[in-house]
Design an enzyme around this catalytic site. Structure first.
Site: not given
Length: 127
Positions: A39, A79, A105
Protein backbone atom coordinates in the site's frame (compact mmCIF):
# COMPACT_ATOMS: atom_id res chain seq x y z
CA UNK A 1 26.01 -29.07 26.61
CA UNK A 2 25.95 -26.80 29.68
CA UNK A 3 28.12 -24.18 27.93
CA UNK A 4 25.98 -24.29 24.78
CA UNK A 5 22.81 -23.65 26.80
CA UNK A 6 24.53 -20.87 28.73
CA UNK A 7 25.83 -19.31 25.49
CA UNK A 8 22.34 -19.45 23.93
CA UNK A 9 20.82 -17.84 27.04
CA UNK A 10 23.41 -15.04 26.87
CA UNK A 11 22.57 -14.36 23.22
CA UNK A 12 18.83 -14.24 23.91
CA UNK A 13 19.21 -12.00 26.95
CA UNK A 14 21.53 -9.64 25.04
CA UNK A 15 18.99 -9.34 22.21
CA UNK A 16 16.22 -8.58 24.70
CA UNK A 17 18.33 -5.92 26.41
CA UNK A 18 19.10 -4.26 23.07
CA UNK A 19 15.40 -4.33 22.12
CA UNK A 20 14.33 -2.79 25.46
CA UNK A 21 17.07 -0.18 25.13
CA UNK A 22 15.78 0.79 21.68
CA UNK A 23 12.26 1.12 23.10
CA UNK A 24 13.52 3.56 25.75
CA UNK A 25 15.68 5.56 23.33
CA UNK A 26 13.06 5.86 20.54
CA UNK A 27 9.95 6.22 22.68
CA UNK A 28 8.20 3.66 20.47
CA UNK A 29 6.73 0.37 21.68
CA UNK A 30 8.06 -1.19 18.48
CA UNK A 31 11.20 0.62 17.25
CA UNK A 32 11.57 -1.58 14.15
CA UNK A 33 8.69 -2.79 11.95
CA UNK A 34 8.38 -4.67 8.67
CA UNK A 35 6.19 -3.36 5.84
CA UNK A 36 3.63 -6.11 5.20
CA UNK A 37 1.71 -4.82 2.18
CA UNK A 38 2.23 -2.91 -1.05
CA UNK A 39 0.00 0.00 0.00
CA UNK A 40 2.97 2.38 0.36
CA UNK A 41 4.70 1.59 -2.93
CA UNK A 42 6.81 3.09 -4.43
CA UNK A 43 8.04 4.70 -1.16
CA UNK A 44 8.23 1.38 0.71
CA UNK A 45 7.97 -2.16 -0.62
CA UNK A 46 6.75 -5.29 1.09
CA UNK A 47 9.49 -6.61 3.38
CA UNK A 48 11.21 -3.25 3.98
CA UNK A 49 12.34 -2.53 7.55
CA UNK A 50 11.43 0.81 9.11
CA UNK A 51 13.11 2.42 12.10
CA UNK A 52 10.53 4.29 14.22
CA UNK A 53 10.58 7.03 16.82
CA UNK A 54 7.63 8.32 18.82
CA UNK A 55 8.55 11.44 20.75
CA UNK A 56 5.35 12.90 22.23
CA UNK A 57 6.55 16.52 22.07
CA UNK A 58 7.16 16.33 18.31
CA UNK A 59 3.96 17.34 16.42
CA UNK A 60 2.54 15.15 13.67
CA UNK A 61 2.60 16.85 10.27
CA UNK A 62 0.89 16.23 6.94
CA UNK A 63 3.13 14.18 4.65
CA UNK A 64 4.74 12.29 7.52
CA UNK A 65 4.69 8.48 7.49
CA UNK A 66 3.20 6.97 10.65
CA UNK A 67 2.68 3.47 11.96
CA UNK A 68 -0.61 3.15 13.78
CA UNK A 69 -2.80 0.55 15.44
CA UNK A 70 -6.55 0.47 15.06
CA UNK A 71 -8.79 -1.02 17.74
CA UNK A 72 -9.81 -4.52 16.68
CA UNK A 73 -6.73 -5.10 14.48
CA UNK A 74 -3.57 -6.76 15.74
CA UNK A 75 -1.22 -5.68 12.96
CA UNK A 76 0.01 -2.07 12.80
CA UNK A 77 -0.48 -0.16 9.53
CA UNK A 78 2.17 1.99 7.79
CA UNK A 79 0.60 4.95 5.94
CA UNK A 80 1.11 8.65 5.23
CA UNK A 81 -0.70 11.49 7.04
CA UNK A 82 -2.71 13.41 4.44
CA UNK A 83 -4.81 15.79 6.57
CA UNK A 84 -4.43 17.37 10.00
CA UNK A 85 -7.42 18.61 11.99
CA UNK A 86 -6.35 20.79 14.91
CA UNK A 87 -8.92 21.90 17.47
CA UNK A 88 -8.76 25.18 19.35
CA UNK A 89 -7.79 23.36 22.57
CA UNK A 90 -4.66 22.00 20.87
CA UNK A 91 -5.86 18.43 20.26
CA UNK A 92 -4.76 17.11 16.90
CA UNK A 93 -6.57 14.52 14.83
CA UNK A 94 -5.35 13.30 11.47
CA UNK A 95 -6.30 11.22 8.45
CA UNK A 96 -4.00 8.72 6.73
CA UNK A 97 -3.77 7.06 3.32
CA UNK A 98 -1.47 4.54 1.67
CA UNK A 99 0.46 6.08 -1.26
CA UNK A 100 -0.65 3.21 -3.51
CA UNK A 101 -4.30 3.31 -2.37
CA UNK A 102 -7.03 5.27 -4.14
CA UNK A 103 -9.02 6.23 -1.02
CA UNK A 104 -8.16 7.35 2.50
CA UNK A 105 -8.03 4.97 5.48
CA UNK A 106 -11.43 5.71 7.03
CA UNK A 107 -12.52 2.23 5.95
CA UNK A 108 -9.68 0.73 8.02
CA UNK A 109 -10.47 2.62 11.22
CA UNK A 110 -12.88 1.19 13.79
CA UNK A 111 -16.55 1.72 13.08
CA UNK A 112 -17.58 5.33 13.61
CA UNK A 113 -13.98 6.60 13.73
CA UNK A 114 -13.10 9.20 11.07
CA UNK A 115 -9.77 10.46 12.42
CA UNK A 116 -6.76 9.05 14.25
CA UNK A 117 -5.35 10.56 17.41
CA UNK A 118 -1.82 10.63 18.77
CA UNK A 119 -2.65 7.71 21.11
CA UNK A 120 -3.16 5.47 18.03
CA UNK A 121 0.40 6.05 16.77
CA UNK A 122 3.02 3.36 17.39
CA UNK A 123 5.76 5.42 15.80
CA UNK A 124 6.89 7.56 12.91
CA UNK A 125 9.20 6.36 10.16
CA UNK A 126 12.70 7.81 10.42
CA UNK A 127 14.66 5.46 8.20
Amino acid sequence: LYYQVLNFAMIVSSALMIWKGLIVITGSESPIVVVLSGSMEPAFHRGDLLFLTNFHDDPIRAGEIVVFKVEGRDIPIVHRVIKIHEKENGNIKFLTKGDNNEVDDRGLYKEGQNWLEKKDVVGRARG
